[in-house]
Design a protein around this motif. Structure first.
Motif, short mmCIF file in Angstrom:
data_model
loop_
_atom_site.label_atom_id
_atom_site.label_comp_id
_atom_site.label_asym_id
_atom_site.label_seq_id
_atom_site.Cartn_x
_atom_site.Cartn_y
_atom_site.Cartn_z
N SER A 207 0.76 -1.00 0.24
CA SER A 207 -0.25 0.22 0.22
C SER A 207 0.66 1.03 -0.17
O SER A 207 1.80 0.95 0.13
CB SER A 207 -0.97 0.24 1.27
OG SER A 207 -0.27 0.60 2.44
N GLU A 208 0.37 2.47 -0.22
CA GLU A 208 0.75 3.82 -0.10
C GLU A 208 1.39 3.98 1.08
O GLU A 208 3.07 4.50 1.79
CB GLU A 208 0.42 4.82 -0.03
CG GLU A 208 -0.53 5.10 -1.58
CD GLU A 208 -1.22 6.40 -1.58
OE1 GLU A 208 -2.07 7.04 -1.00
OE2 GLU A 208 -1.52 6.63 -3.22
N THR A 209 1.60 2.71 2.66
CA THR A 209 1.68 3.47 3.79
C THR A 209 3.26 2.70 3.96
O THR A 209 4.13 2.84 4.08
CB THR A 209 0.75 2.51 4.93
OG1 THR A 209 -0.13 3.05 4.82
CG2 THR A 209 1.62 2.82 6.30
N GLY A 210 3.60 1.34 3.01
CA GLY A 210 4.73 1.01 2.46
C GLY A 210 5.30 0.09 3.75
O GLY A 210 6.49 -0.44 3.80
N THR A 211 4.19 0.02 4.65
CA THR A 211 5.20 -0.81 5.81
C THR A 211 4.78 -2.21 6.35
O THR A 211 5.83 -3.50 6.73
CB THR A 211 4.47 -0.33 7.10
OG1 THR A 211 2.83 -0.51 6.99
CG2 THR A 211 4.78 1.19 7.22
N ILE A 212 3.92 -3.24 5.26
CA ILE A 212 2.77 -4.26 4.62
C ILE A 212 3.16 -5.35 4.08
O ILE A 212 3.14 -4.22 2.77
CB ILE A 212 1.91 -4.62 5.86
CG1 ILE A 212 1.55 -4.28 7.25
CG2 ILE A 212 1.88 -6.24 5.92
CD1 ILE A 212 2.59 -4.86 7.82
N ILE A 213 4.00 -6.06 3.12
CA ILE A 213 4.10 -6.19 1.82
C ILE A 213 2.76 -8.38 2.30
O ILE A 213 3.51 -8.55 3.20
CB ILE A 213 4.98 -7.28 1.55
CG1 ILE A 213 6.41 -5.39 1.72
CG2 ILE A 213 5.16 -7.59 -0.03
CD1 ILE A 213 5.51 -4.51 1.18
N ARG A 214 1.67 -7.99 1.46
CA ARG A 214 1.35 -9.09 1.51
C ARG A 214 1.42 -10.09 0.10
O ARG A 214 1.52 -9.26 -1.16
CB ARG A 214 -0.35 -8.72 1.64
CG ARG A 214 -0.30 -8.37 3.54
CD ARG A 214 -1.77 -8.27 3.64
NE ARG A 214 -2.34 -7.60 4.65
CZ ARG A 214 -1.88 -6.99 5.51
NH1 ARG A 214 -2.43 -5.74 4.46
NH2 ARG A 214 -2.83 -6.40 6.08
#
Length: 328
Positions: free
Chosen positions: A179-186
């Protein structure tokens, strides 16, 4: 410049102006070019299909607005504009479908580099030929579009905030999202849409530049605006394992070592925990490392003219899925 990885070699290709987008059809001589820069080689609204062996143009496509992204496999060519996405038959170069993207848009929003469109086309057209793109511009849903049958296939609820990066595995069976937050990769299974993995890249927001799977779908690499590359293990393991974390710190510059070759410097460790496992050495043959700040030679991986040494750090990381409460 175009490089062949195996065996390693360089195919010199030059133009009289700037090129903003280059896409190669696997290891063939077909490449797609889009001009860019202060003095572009040609209009950023023109897509040129080029044969590197004959050094000649195969086909040219002109569009009303700038081309933001290009994706292709052996069956389909996808051209993303500011408000439209065109799907072409690569063999006949006919326009099969045009998708309106101003409301379902792969166009990047805040926090993303200007002029980059979010979409990914499955490389394996025989298994599936899905196109992944954001389902809308206000949630983190991902739309899987069947480019062979030209139909919407599935909606995947990937994130809470808008999608900023997408990537398929080589066989098309896995899809990674950020996402744009960039903290979690799924990571999701394709075509079922089942969520298989969720990895924490960091505690602070970052812009995701790229994501890539290895050929066996055992590991995934993620690069971001923090100047690091995170390598995550996709193979299930125990609760706590020894994990190798490969961290490449850009530091905005690359200096030369004693041999005159570039040296990538190691930055400070963030100390963050990630859902990761396994050894990077199993993905990159010839790469070995010792604990601490020991340096590991990459001569078996890259030519000495490309990369001299790289700092390699080994640490314990706790494996396991991230809790559902984490917001991204």
């Amino acid at each position: 410049r175009i490089y062949n990885c195996e065996p390693f070699g360089r195919n010199i290709f030059s133009t009289d102006g700037g090129i903003g987008t280059v896409r190669m059809l696997f290891c063939t001589s077909l490449i797609c070019l889009v001009g860019a820069g202060e003095t572009p080689a040609f209009s950023p609204r023109r897509l040129k299909l080029w044969n590197t062996k004959t050094a000649s143009s195969i086909c040219e496509l002109n569009f009303p607005t700038n081309i933001l992204n290009v994706e292709l496999n052996h069956k389909r060519l996808v051209v993303a504009l500011e408000d439209k996405l065109h799907i072409y038959d690569l063999e006949k170069m006919t326009n099969l479908q045009t998708l309106e993207t101003h409301a379902t848009g792969p166009k990047q929003r805040t926090g993303a580099p200007s002029g980059v469109s979010v979409c990914a086309l499955s490389p394996n057209h025989q298994r599936n030929c899905y196109l992944a793109l954001p389902a809308n511009n206000h949630t983190g849903d991902v739309l899987l579009y069947d480019t062979l049958n030209l139909t919407e296939f599935k909606i995947i609820h990937a994130h809470k905030t808008p999608v900023a990066a997408l990537a398929f595995s080589m066989d098309g069976s896995l899809l990674s999202t950020a996402s744009e937050t960039g903290t979690i990769i799924r990571v999701f299974a394709v075509p079922s849409g089942e969520r298989l993995h969720a990895f924490r890249r960091g505690s602070y927001g970052a812009r995701i530049f790229s994501m890539a799977f290895d050929e066996r779908n055992t590991m995934m690499a993620v690069s971001s605006s923090t100047g690091t590359i995170h390598v995550f293990n996709l193979v299930p393991s125990g609760d706590e394992i020894e994990s190798d974390k490969l961290s490449m710190e850009g530091r905005n510059s690359v200096t030369s070592g004693s041999s005159g070759a570039p040296v990538v410097h190691q930055g400070s460790s963030s100390g963050e925990k990630a859902s990761s496992a396994g050894s990077v050495s199993s993905w990159i043959p010839g790469l070995t490392g010792k604990s601490g700040s020991a340096r590991s030679s990459l001569y078996n991986l890259l030519p000495t003219s490309t990369l001299d040494t790289i700092a390699f750090e080994r640490r314990k990381l706790v494996a396991g899925m991230l809790p559902e409460s984490i917001s991204d």
